[in-house]
Motif scaffolding. Structure first.
Motif, PDB file in Angstrom:
ATOM      1  N   GLU A 141       0.808  -1.231   0.000  1.00 53.59           N
ATOM      2  CA  GLU A 141       0.000   0.000   0.000  1.00 53.59           C
ATOM      3  C   GLU A 141       0.836   1.273   0.000  1.00 53.59           C
ATOM      4  O   GLU A 141       0.491   2.256  -0.623  1.00 53.59           O
ATOM      5  CB  GLU A 141      -0.885   0.019   1.251  1.00 53.59           C
ATOM      6  N   LYS A 142       1.956   1.222   0.715  1.00 53.35           N
ATOM      7  CA  LYS A 142       2.714   2.472   0.916  1.00 53.35           C
ATOM      8  C   LYS A 142       3.357   2.967  -0.386  1.00 53.35           C
ATOM      9  O   LYS A 142       4.108   2.231  -1.043  1.00 53.35           O
ATOM     10  CB  LYS A 142       3.795   2.270   1.974  1.00 53.35           C
ATOM     11  N   ILE A 143       3.051   4.213  -0.727  1.00 55.61           N
ATOM     12  CA  ILE A 143       3.631   4.839  -1.926  1.00 55.61           C
ATOM     13  C   ILE A 143       4.727   5.803  -1.480  1.00 55.61           C
ATOM     14  O   ILE A 143       4.497   6.633  -0.588  1.00 55.61           O
ATOM     15  CB  ILE A 143       2.540   5.613  -2.709  1.00 55.61           C
ATOM     16  N   ARG A 179       6.403   1.529  -4.680  1.00 54.31           N
ATOM     17  CA  ARG A 179       5.744   0.988  -3.495  1.00 54.31           C
ATOM     18  C   ARG A 179       6.804   0.450  -2.528  1.00 54.31           C
ATOM     19  O   ARG A 179       7.825  -0.110  -2.951  1.00 54.31           O
ATOM     20  CB  ARG A 179       4.797  -0.146  -3.887  1.00 54.31           C
ATOM     21  N   ILE A 180       6.495   0.542  -1.235  1.00 53.08           N
ATOM     22  CA  ILE A 180       7.420   0.070  -0.201  1.00 53.08           C
ATOM     23  C   ILE A 180       6.680  -0.881   0.734  1.00 53.08           C
ATOM     24  O   ILE A 180       5.625  -0.531   1.291  1.00 53.08           O
ATOM     25  CB  ILE A 180       7.998   1.264   0.616  1.00 53.08           C
ATOM     26  N   ALA A 181       7.241  -2.076   0.920  1.00 50.67           N
ATOM     27  CA  ALA A 181       6.597  -3.084   1.772  1.00 50.67           C
ATOM     28  C   ALA A 181       6.550  -2.616   3.224  1.00 50.67           C
ATOM     29  O   ALA A 181       7.454  -1.910   3.700  1.00 50.67           O
ATOM     30  CB  ALA A 181       7.373  -4.397   1.672  1.00 50.67           C
ATOM     31  N   ALA A 182       5.506  -3.031   3.929  1.00 52.52           N
ATOM     32  CA  ALA A 182       5.407  -2.762   5.371  1.00 52.52           C
ATOM     33  C   ALA A 182       6.491  -3.571   6.082  1.00 52.52           C
ATOM     34  O   ALA A 182       6.944  -4.601   5.555  1.00 52.52           O
ATOM     35  CB  ALA A 182       4.019  -3.168   5.865  1.00 52.52           C
ATOM     36  N   PRO A 183       6.915  -3.121   7.283  1.00 54.74           N
ATOM     37  CA  PRO A 183       8.029  -3.792   7.959  1.00 54.74           C
ATOM     38  C   PRO A 183       7.834  -5.294   8.125  1.00 54.74           C
ATOM     39  O   PRO A 183       8.795  -6.059   8.075  1.00 54.74           O
ATOM     40  CB  PRO A 183       8.081  -3.097   9.323  1.00 54.74           C
ATOM     41  N   GLU A 184       6.578  -5.726   8.311  1.00 49.44           N
ATOM     42  CA  GLU A 184       6.356  -7.158   8.543  1.00 49.44           C
ATOM     43  C   GLU A 184       6.226  -7.953   7.242  1.00 49.44           C
ATOM     44  O   GLU A 184       6.096  -9.179   7.280  1.00 49.44           O
ATOM     45  CB  GLU A 184       5.104  -7.371   9.419  1.00 49.44           C
ATOM     46  N   GLN A 185       6.260  -7.292   6.094  1.00 46.50           N
ATOM     47  CA  GLN A 185       6.076  -8.004   4.820  1.00 46.50           C
ATOM     48  C   GLN A 185       7.412  -8.449   4.227  1.00 46.50           C
ATOM     49  O   GLN A 185       8.291  -7.623   3.983  1.00 46.50           O
ATOM     50  CB  GLN A 185       5.368  -7.106   3.803  1.00 46.50           C
ATOM     51  N   ALA A 186       7.527  -9.749   3.965  1.00 45.96           N
ATOM     52  CA  ALA A 186       8.685 -10.297   3.250  1.00 45.96           C
ATOM     53  C   ALA A 186       8.211 -10.741   1.864  1.00 45.96           C
ATOM     54  O   ALA A 186       7.028 -10.603   1.522  1.00 45.96           O
ATOM     55  CB  ALA A 186       9.266 -11.464   4.029  1.00 45.96           C
ATOM     56  N   GLU A 238       4.438   3.225 -28.946  1.00 52.63           N
ATOM     57  CA  GLU A 238       3.026   2.969 -28.563  1.00 52.63           C
ATOM     58  C   GLU A 238       2.773   1.482 -28.364  1.00 52.63           C
ATOM     59  O   GLU A 238       1.807   1.096 -27.709  1.00 52.63           O
ATOM     60  CB  GLU A 238       2.041   3.467 -29.636  1.00 52.63           C
ATOM     61  N   LYS A 239       3.629   0.640 -28.980  1.00 52.02           N
ATOM     62  CA  LYS A 239       3.425  -0.806 -28.825  1.00 52.02           C
ATOM     63  C   LYS A 239       4.365  -1.393 -27.767  1.00 52.02           C
ATOM     64  O   LYS A 239       4.640  -2.586 -27.758  1.00 52.02           O
ATOM     65  CB  LYS A 239       3.617  -1.508 -30.175  1.00 52.02           C
ATOM     66  N   ILE A 240       4.859  -0.530 -26.889  1.00 45.81           N
ATOM     67  CA  ILE A 240       5.718  -1.000 -25.792  1.00 45.81           C
ATOM     68  C   ILE A 240       5.042  -0.619 -24.469  1.00 45.81           C
ATOM     69  O   ILE A 240       4.658   0.529 -24.266  1.00 45.81           O
ATOM     70  CB  ILE A 240       7.131  -0.385 -25.872  1.00 45.81           C
ATOM     71  N   MET A 241       4.892  -1.593 -23.605  1.00 43.52           N
ATOM     72  CA  MET A 241       4.235  -1.359 -22.311  1.00 43.52           C
ATOM     73  C   MET A 241       5.225  -0.696 -21.347  1.00 43.52           C
ATOM     74  O   MET A 241       6.328  -1.213 -21.126  1.00 43.52           O
ATOM     75  CB  MET A 241       3.757  -2.709 -21.750  1.00 43.52           C
ATOM     76  N   VAL A 242       4.821   0.417 -20.779  1.00 46.22           N
ATOM     77  CA  VAL A 242       5.680   1.120 -19.814  1.00 46.22           C
ATOM     78  C   VAL A 242       4.844   1.487 -18.583  1.00 46.22           C
ATOM     79  O   VAL A 242       3.811   2.138 -18.710  1.00 46.22           O
ATOM     80  CB  VAL A 242       6.270   2.425 -20.422  1.00 46.22           C
ATOM     81  N   ASN A 243       5.252   1.039 -17.424  1.00 49.03           N
ATOM     82  CA  ASN A 243       4.604   1.492 -16.179  1.00 49.03           C
ATOM     83  C   ASN A 243       5.640   1.744 -15.070  1.00 49.03           C
ATOM     84  O   ASN A 243       5.302   1.730 -13.898  1.00 49.03           O
ATOM     85  CB  ASN A 243       3.504   0.519 -15.718  1.00 49.03           C
ATOM     86  N   VAL A 244       6.895   1.974 -15.515  1.00 48.28           N
ATOM     87  CA  VAL A 244       7.969   2.241 -14.558  1.00 48.28           C
ATOM     88  C   VAL A 244       7.662   3.488 -13.726  1.00 48.28           C
ATOM     89  O   VAL A 244       8.126   3.618 -12.589  1.00 48.28           O
ATOM     90  CB  VAL A 244       9.336   2.369 -15.298  1.00 48.28           C
ATOM     91  N   ASP A 245       6.840   4.394 -14.270  1.00 45.55           N
ATOM     92  CA  ASP A 245       6.483   5.608 -13.537  1.00 45.55           C
ATOM     93  C   ASP A 245       5.771   5.287 -12.220  1.00 45.55           C
ATOM     94  O   ASP A 245       5.979   5.945 -11.211  1.00 45.55           O
ATOM     95  CB  ASP A 245       5.594   6.523 -14.406  1.00 45.55           C
ATOM     96  N   LYS A 246       4.982   4.200 -12.198  1.00 45.78           N
ATOM     97  CA  LYS A 246       4.168   3.870 -11.008  1.00 45.78           C
ATOM     98  C   LYS A 246       4.903   3.055  -9.958  1.00 45.78           C
ATOM     99  O   LYS A 246       4.618   3.134  -8.785  1.00 45.78           O
ATOM    100  CB  LYS A 246       2.962   3.020 -11.438  1.00 45.78           C
ATOM    101  N   TYR A 247       5.811   2.174 -10.454  1.00 43.84           N
ATOM    102  CA  TYR A 247       6.393   1.191  -9.526  1.00 43.84           C
ATOM    103  C   TYR A 247       7.919   1.233  -9.420  1.00 43.84           C
ATOM    104  O   TYR A 247       8.477   0.503  -8.601  1.00 43.84           O
ATOM    105  CB  TYR A 247       5.984  -0.228  -9.951  1.00 43.84           C
TER     106      TYR A 247
END
Ligand code: ACO
Length: 321
Positions: A9-11, A38-45, A266-275
């Protein structure tokens, strides 16, 4: 293929990073294309991120946990050295008859794992293989090192593979490695060569190290040659491809590769901005986003191509079922 993903959840935005280190949103966006991660919560591995992704993938595939024959987990940030993260997931999901192992090929891990799964299915050794990529890079970053900590994020993706008709599913796969470049991208202090000691930690050897410029040049080179090799093995031309899903490390690397391949962006998937760069998880996260955006339909030819530590690179062409 049933596909599922999970991100914590953490952004953490570039603006947040401005408060932590000497950097700025403009520099990060222009050099990498990344806006947030996104950053995992301390208890998430790694296994905690993997499980919700796997549950969705199994549900979408209509496969029960007890039907899975094999679990392969691509990760460079496992829960621990051993037992494997795959075994933790096998137990928690109730995949009672599945074999389970982790696969280490850094950011190329998911494409490597697809190729391994394909062999098990083709030989009839497995009916259903659960391939997962899960990474918690936030745990192995030096948050004082602005050259690396801005790049990575946490997340997981999973797919369920089963047999399909000839000419469908994975059409070609190309796996490659060049250990001579291993030093360009490392996490030195987590194995038998440099056991963890207070001194080692003082030197920061338990963090990711990277020679960014060299990795950049390597990435552009092998993304092009790897793509061409996968096309050759599939007996296809570039024009036969409907979508390329590249490893999401840096939008500038993707733009360079598009230019070299003369392939429309346009035919290349890019979502590096989000994650950001979620290492092995980046391709399944991008695949899931492409599906949600309606960019993939049955019969499409999709090239997935990755590069990473090792050095490794891998490319596969999938005819979507
Ligand atoms: N914020 C502001 N300034 C910065 C930052 C930052 N976060 N980081 C570096 N700088 C500064 C540098 O100090 C340098 O300053 P100087 O000119 O005064 O010396 C300047 O910005 C330029 O730095 P460069 O290193 O030349 O920047 P470059 O354009 O090469 O971009 C980057 C760096 C983004 C790391 C790039 O090299 C890259 O993306 N490399 C590939 C990395 C990659 O894909 N890694 C993942 C591999 S996959 C896996 O297996 C994990």
């Amino acid at each position: 293929m049933g596909v599922g993903t999970y991100v914590p959840e953490k952004i953490l935005t570039n603006k947040d990073l401005e408060q932590m280190i000497d950097t700025n949103d403009q520099w990060i966006r222009s050099r990498t294309g990344i806006k947030e991660r996104r950053i995992a919560a301390p208890e998430q591995a790694a296994s905690d991120l993997a499980i919700p992704a796997a549950v969705v993938a199994l549900k979408k595939a209509g496969v029960a946990p007890a039907e899975v024959d094999l679990i392969i987990v691509a990760t460079s940030t496992p829960d621990m050295c051993f037992p494997s993260t795959a075994c933790a997931i096998q137990h928690k999901l109730g995949c009672t008859k599945a074999g389970a192992f982790d696969l280490s090929a850094a950011c190329s891990g998911f494409v490597y794992a697809l190729s391994v799964a394909r062999q098990f299915i083709a030989t009839g050794t497995a009916k259903y293989v659960l391939v997962i990529a899960s990474e918690v890079f936030s745990r192995v970053l030096n948050w004082q090192d602005r050259e690396t900590c801005i790049l990575f994020g946490d997340g997981a993706g999973a797919v369920v593979l089963g047999a399909v008709a000839p000419g469908q599913g994975i059409i070609s796969a190309h796996l490659a490695a060049d250990g001579a470049g291993g030093h360009l991208l490392t996490l030195p202090g987590c194995g038998s060569r440099l056991p963890l000691t207070p001194d080692l930690m003082k030197q920061g050897l338990h963090y990711v190290t990277m020679e960014g410029k060299e990795v950049f040049k390597f990435a552009v080179r092998v993304m092009e040659t790897g793509a061409l090799k996968a096309l050759e093995l599939a007996g296809m031309e570039k024009d036969d491809l409907d979508l390329i899903i590249p490893h999401q490390a840096n939008s500038r690397i993707i733009e360079h590769v598009a230019k070299k391949l003369h392939f429309p962006l346009e035919k290349i998937m890019v979502n590096v901005d989000k994650y950001g760069n979620t290492s092995a998880a980046s391709i399944p996260l991008a695949l899931d986003d492409a599906l949600r955006q309606g960019r993939i339909k049955p019969g499409d030819n999709i090239l997935m191509i990755a590069f990473g530590g090792g050095l490794t690179w891998a490319a596969t062409i999938v005819k979507w079922v």
